[in-house]
Scaffold this motif. Structure first.
Motif, mmCIF file in Angstrom:
data_model
loop_
_atom_site.group_PDB
_atom_site.id
_atom_site.type_symbol
_atom_site.label_atom_id
_atom_site.label_comp_id
_atom_site.label_asym_id
_atom_site.label_seq_id
_atom_site.Cartn_x
_atom_site.Cartn_y
_atom_site.Cartn_z
ATOM 1 N N VAL A 10 31.026 36.631 -35.233
ATOM 2 C CA VAL A 10 32.097 36.220 -35.045
ATOM 3 C C VAL A 10 32.347 36.893 -33.371
ATOM 4 N N VAL A 11 32.652 35.848 -32.490
ATOM 5 C CA VAL A 11 33.250 36.151 -31.314
ATOM 6 C C VAL A 11 34.532 36.217 -31.027
ATOM 7 N N LEU A 12 35.226 37.249 -30.435
ATOM 8 C CA LEU A 12 36.730 37.292 -30.118
ATOM 9 C C LEU A 12 36.814 36.989 -28.489
ATOM 10 N N ILE A 13 37.207 35.908 -28.244
ATOM 11 C CA ILE A 13 37.767 35.346 -27.015
ATOM 12 C C ILE A 13 39.169 35.836 -26.623
ATOM 13 N N SER A 14 39.369 36.890 -25.647
ATOM 14 C CA SER A 14 40.653 37.420 -25.802
ATOM 15 C C SER A 14 41.060 37.670 -24.247
ATOM 16 N N GLY A 15 42.267 37.183 -23.888
ATOM 17 C CA GLY A 15 42.817 37.593 -22.562
ATOM 18 C C GLY A 15 43.902 36.491 -22.235
ATOM 19 N N PRO A 16 44.819 36.533 -21.052
ATOM 20 C CA PRO A 16 45.641 35.631 -20.853
ATOM 21 C C PRO A 16 45.390 34.546 -19.921
ATOM 22 N N GLU A 17 44.138 34.710 -19.395
ATOM 23 C CA GLU A 17 43.765 33.533 -18.434
ATOM 24 C C GLU A 17 43.220 32.333 -19.080
ATOM 25 N N ALA A 21 39.432 31.310 -20.652
ATOM 26 C CA ALA A 21 39.254 31.347 -22.225
ATOM 27 C C ALA A 21 38.833 29.886 -22.531
ATOM 28 N N GLU A 22 39.085 28.630 -21.892
ATOM 29 C CA GLU A 22 38.598 27.389 -22.256
ATOM 30 C C GLU A 22 37.376 27.384 -21.766
ATOM 31 N N ARG A 23 37.045 28.099 -20.462
ATOM 32 C CA ARG A 23 35.396 27.914 -20.356
ATOM 33 C C ARG A 23 34.375 28.761 -21.181
ATOM 34 N N ALA A 99 34.430 31.374 -33.241
ATOM 35 C CA ALA A 99 35.268 31.854 -32.259
ATOM 36 C C ALA A 99 36.366 32.118 -32.641
ATOM 37 N N LEU A 100 37.113 33.430 -32.114
ATOM 38 C CA LEU A 100 38.624 33.556 -32.624
ATOM 39 C C LEU A 100 39.071 33.865 -30.985
ATOM 40 N N VAL A 101 40.297 32.841 -30.784
ATOM 41 C CA VAL A 101 40.779 32.700 -29.278
ATOM 42 C C VAL A 101 42.155 33.605 -29.643
ATOM 43 N N HIS A 102 42.428 34.499 -28.713
ATOM 44 C CA HIS A 102 43.715 35.181 -28.634
ATOM 45 C C HIS A 102 44.132 35.328 -27.079
ATOM 46 N N SER A 103 45.427 35.154 -26.956
ATOM 47 C CA SER A 103 45.781 35.072 -25.385
ATOM 48 C C SER A 103 46.272 36.497 -24.851
ATOM 49 N N GLY A 104 45.953 37.362 -25.762
ATOM 50 C CA GLY A 104 46.576 38.844 -25.125
ATOM 51 C C GLY A 104 48.029 39.025 -25.817
ATOM 52 N N GLY A 105 48.685 40.167 -25.129
ATOM 53 C CA GLY A 105 50.042 40.298 -25.783
ATOM 54 C C GLY A 105 50.255 41.145 -26.879
ATOM 55 N N ASN A 106 51.225 41.555 -27.166
ATOM 56 C CA ASN A 106 51.417 42.268 -28.362
ATOM 57 C C ASN A 106 51.476 41.564 -29.861
ATOM 58 N N ALA A 118 35.989 46.662 -35.735
ATOM 59 C CA ALA A 118 34.873 45.935 -36.451
ATOM 60 C C ALA A 118 33.568 45.647 -35.613
ATOM 61 N N ARG A 119 33.794 45.741 -34.379
ATOM 62 C CA ARG A 119 32.696 45.639 -33.219
ATOM 63 C C ARG A 119 32.462 44.347 -33.197
ATOM 64 N N VAL A 120 33.269 43.202 -33.349
ATOM 65 C CA VAL A 120 33.041 41.776 -32.938
ATOM 66 C C VAL A 120 32.458 41.581 -31.234
ATOM 67 N N GLN A 121 32.104 40.897 -31.157
ATOM 68 C CA GLN A 121 31.444 40.509 -29.559
ATOM 69 C C GLN A 121 32.860 39.986 -29.103
ATOM 70 N N VAL A 122 33.156 40.696 -27.733
ATOM 71 C CA VAL A 122 34.612 40.310 -27.185
ATOM 72 C C VAL A 122 34.093 39.712 -25.914
ATOM 73 N N VAL A 123 34.787 38.457 -25.545
ATOM 74 C CA VAL A 123 34.794 38.035 -24.009
ATOM 75 C C VAL A 123 35.976 38.045 -23.581
ATOM 76 N N ASP A 124 36.208 38.965 -22.532
ATOM 77 C CA ASP A 124 37.619 39.265 -21.920
ATOM 78 C C ASP A 124 37.813 37.898 -20.998
ATOM 79 N N CYS A 125 38.874 37.864 -20.919
ATOM 80 C CA CYS A 125 39.448 36.695 -20.001
ATOM 81 C C CYS A 125 40.700 37.281 -19.606
ATOM 82 N N PRO A 126 40.618 38.272 -18.492
ATOM 83 C CA PRO A 126 41.959 38.815 -18.132
ATOM 84 C C PRO A 126 42.450 37.760 -16.738
ATOM 85 N N ALA A 127 43.889 37.963 -16.638
ATOM 86 C CA ALA A 127 44.378 37.290 -15.748
ATOM 87 C C ALA A 127 43.943 37.572 -14.341
#
Length: 331
Positions: A10-17, A21-23, A99-106, A118-127
């Motif tokens: 499972v890959v977590l794609i996380s961040g507000p940009e 995230a689309e890429r 793949a789980l996509v989260h835009s950040g925030g609370n 749980a140590r999923v792989q995280v792909v950071d997408c910072p602003a």
């Protein structure tokens, strides 16, 4: 993500940009299809899922043994599905690339924290910060096989504003029309010199630099070409606020790049602020901002002649340029 198989994880794609995230999603799907060309691909909004639907999309297809699933807007996942998602992390399915996509925030942060624990792989997408955009534009050109000099990238960002998606699209457009895969300063100005936001900021920059007559000419050109009055007051207010922040930060003896981060502008703008600041005082900036606030209210309906109000704004704000704290002017 490219260095290890995506199936059975499972890959977590996380961040507000959103652009990043689309890429990241596109790369995830491309890699999964490379690994398993027969795999089905499903993209689903988290808010539309229930237990049955989640089981269905993650349980494989009747026509494909492998499944690629992208759950978008994870923050909207119904609370009763949190344990189901965590179970997919704890017990990976060999034929599932999720793949789980989260835009950040609370919102949904509790699930986010549990996934990271749980140590999923995280792909950071910072602003992408405003001061990072020129470098981002240079990298975009290189990514597309072209070339863009940092100074020209600064011009492009100055024309387009702080929109990474817009900058990326502009780089692609300019490269498509470039003869030698090089984006020139002349091409940037030719394509974007007529944009409303460029015009409004040109007026503001001329005022901040003390070029009153030029500012009045730019203002008349802008109004003749249909630029909204509120864009002009907004650009003027932005320029003054940046100057106020620069005056507060300039004595801290820090690098221009750090000043840019503190103020929230691209590095090239710090050079302008440094040059202009010789003729501005904190009091002058404060009085000018009061003028702009008044004119902003006027052009939004309190005055019957917005053009007159805007010309008066340019003249009044210009009157505070070069004025010393005692009210006299520098030579």
């Amino acid at each position: 993500m490219e260095n290890q198989p995506v199936f059975g994880r499972v890959v977590l794609i996380s961040g507000p940009e959103g652009l990043l995230a689309e890429r990241a999603v596109a790369r995830f799907v491309e890699q999964a299809r490379t690994e398993r060309p027969d795999a089905s691909v499903t993209k689903v909004e988290a808010s539309t899922l229930d237990a049955g639907a989640l089981t269905e999309v993650t349980g494989g297809s009747l026509f494909a043994e492998a499944s690629v699933v992208v759950v978008e807007n994870l923050a909207d996942l119904p609370p009763d599905l949190v344990d189901h998602v965590l179970a997919l992390v704890a017990t990976p399915v060999d034929d599932l690339a999720l793949a789980l996509v989260h835009s950040g925030g609370n919102k949904g942060k509790g699930l986010l924290d549990k996934l990271k624990k749980a140590r999923v792989q995280v792909v950071d997408c910072p602003a992408i910060k405003p001061w990072e955009l020129p470098q981002f534009a240079v990298a975009e050109a290189r990514r597309a096989g072209g070339r863009l000099e940092p100074s020209t990238a600064a011009t492009l960002v100055g024309a387009l504003g702080n929109d990474a998606r817009g900058v990326a699209a502009a780089v692609r457009q300019l490269l498509a029309d470039a003869d030698d895969a090089t984006i020139t300063d002349a091409a940037v100005r030719r394509y974007f010199a007529g944009r409303a936001d460029v015009t409004s900021f040109n007026v503001a920059d001329a005022v901040m630099a003390g070029r009153r007559n030029e500012a009045l000419g730019q203002l008349r050109w802008a109004l003749e070409n249909g630029v909204a009055a509120v864009l002009l007051t907004s650009a003027m207010a932005s320029g003054l606020r940046n100057m106020g922040k620069y005056l507060d930060a300039r004595d801290a003896r820090i690098r221009d790049a750090d000043v840019a981060r503190q103020i929230g502008v691209p590095p090239f703008k710090v050079r302008d602020l440094s040059k202009w600041s010789r003729d501005w005082t904190p009091r002058g900036v404060a009085l000018a901002l009061q003028c702009v606030a008044r004119v902003d209210a006027e052009v939004k309906g309190a005055s019957g002649d917005p053009e007159y109000s805007l010309e008066a704004m340019v003249l009044e704000v210009s009157s505070h340029h070069g004025r010393r704290p005692d009210g006299s002017f520098g030579g």
